[in-house]
Scaffold this motif. Structure first.
Motif, short mmCIF file in Angstrom:
data_model
loop_
_atom_site.label_atom_id
_atom_site.label_comp_id
_atom_site.label_asym_id
_atom_site.label_seq_id
_atom_site.Cartn_x
_atom_site.Cartn_y
_atom_site.Cartn_z
N ALA A 211 74.35 46.06 31.75
CA ALA A 211 73.63 47.16 31.12
C ALA A 211 72.49 47.64 32.02
CB ALA A 211 73.10 46.72 29.76
N SER A 212 71.77 46.70 32.60
CA SER A 212 70.67 47.05 33.49
C SER A 212 71.17 47.82 34.70
CB SER A 212 69.95 45.78 33.93
OG SER A 212 68.87 46.09 34.80
N ALA A 213 72.30 47.38 35.27
CA ALA A 213 72.86 48.05 36.44
C ALA A 213 73.35 49.45 36.08
CB ALA A 213 74.00 47.22 37.01
N ALA A 214 74.01 49.59 34.93
CA ALA A 214 74.52 50.89 34.51
C ALA A 214 73.38 51.87 34.26
CB ALA A 214 75.37 50.74 33.25
N LEU A 215 72.31 51.39 33.65
CA LEU A 215 71.15 52.25 33.41
C LEU A 215 70.51 52.70 34.72
CD1 LEU A 215 69.27 50.63 30.39
CD2 LEU A 215 70.14 52.95 30.53
N ALA A 216 70.35 51.76 35.64
CA ALA A 216 69.73 52.09 36.92
C ALA A 216 70.56 53.15 37.66
CB ALA A 216 69.59 50.84 37.78
N ALA A 217 71.88 53.03 37.58
CA ALA A 217 72.76 53.99 38.27
C ALA A 217 72.69 55.37 37.65
CB ALA A 217 74.20 53.47 38.23
#
Length: 235
Positions: A211-217
């Protein structure tokens, strides 16, 4: 896959397998639920004609209505899960943040209630609609944030209970608009415990790291503190 990848090929394979199994289960589970619903309705009709005391008939009827209502709830949840797995029509109407939050909380509220925890949604304002991609990200991230909050608060509640200390197992969810971004906050009490720490990235559940990676992207961010999670989204 690299050793530090967020999710391994084996985990991806397991997720794909789970998707197939859950899809089949959802399809098959509808049939017995329909049968239970019909049986409850037939029993209610038969009960009305039996020469039994009215108070007994009322008590039985109430239990049959409870069965029917819970069966309907189970059917609605299965329908939601099946809809969750289907591709969305790109021509669908815009999705608003409060709709995403309400949808996810409706699905997960029972998990909090069953553990003796409260999930409280604070009043939300009017926000700009989310794009299709960002609404999907928002739904996924809120699911994993709530799951993390649920597990964290339950662990705290059990620790306080074992120590004989009072603790309110409660998660508060709020949303605001700030600087053109949407901010969702999940807050809970740590019970004045100084030893609570933010879990390291490697110790976080895979869903939360993804979730953190998807948000950052997508231009957003996920922040985790001992008593809060902050989700920042772009509309």
């Amino acid at each position: 896959m690299q050793k530090d990848a967020l999710i391994s090929d084996r985990e991806l394979l397991r997720l794909c397998t789970l998707r197939e199994v859950v899809g089949s289960f959802a399809h098959e589970a509808v049939q017995p639920l329909n049968a239970i619903m019909i049986a409850a309705q037939v029993l209610q009709l038969r009960l009305a004609k039996l020469p039994a005391p009215e108070d007994e008939k009322k008590a039985i009827c109430e239990r049959l209505e409870l069965i029917a209502s819970q069966v309907k709830r189970a059917g609605d949840l299965i329908h939601e899960f099946r809809a969750f797995d289907r591709e969305k029509d790109s021509c669908e109407a815009p999705v608003h943040l409060h709709e995403v939050i309400d949808k996810v909380c409706d699905k997960m509220r029972q998990q909090f209630t069953a553990r003796g925890l409260d999930l409280i949604i604070e009043p939300q304002g009017q926000f700009p609609p989310l794009s299709e991609a960002h609404s999907e990200i928002a739904e996924d991230v809120v699911v994993h944030a709530l799951a993390h909050a649920r597990e964290t608060v339950q662990a705290m509640a059990e620790q306080r209970r074992e120590s004989g200390l009072p603790y309110a197992g409660r998660v508060m969810l709020s949303a605001v608009e700030a600087d053109g971004k949407l901010v969702i906050s999940l807050n809970w009490s740590t019970g004045q415990s100084p030893q609570d720490r933010v879990p390291s990235e490697s110790a976080q559940p895979p869903g939360l790291r993804l979730a953190s990676a998807a948000l950052a992207a997508s231009g957003g961010a996920l922040e985790i503190a001992p008593q809060a999670i902050t989700i920042t989204l772009l509309p």
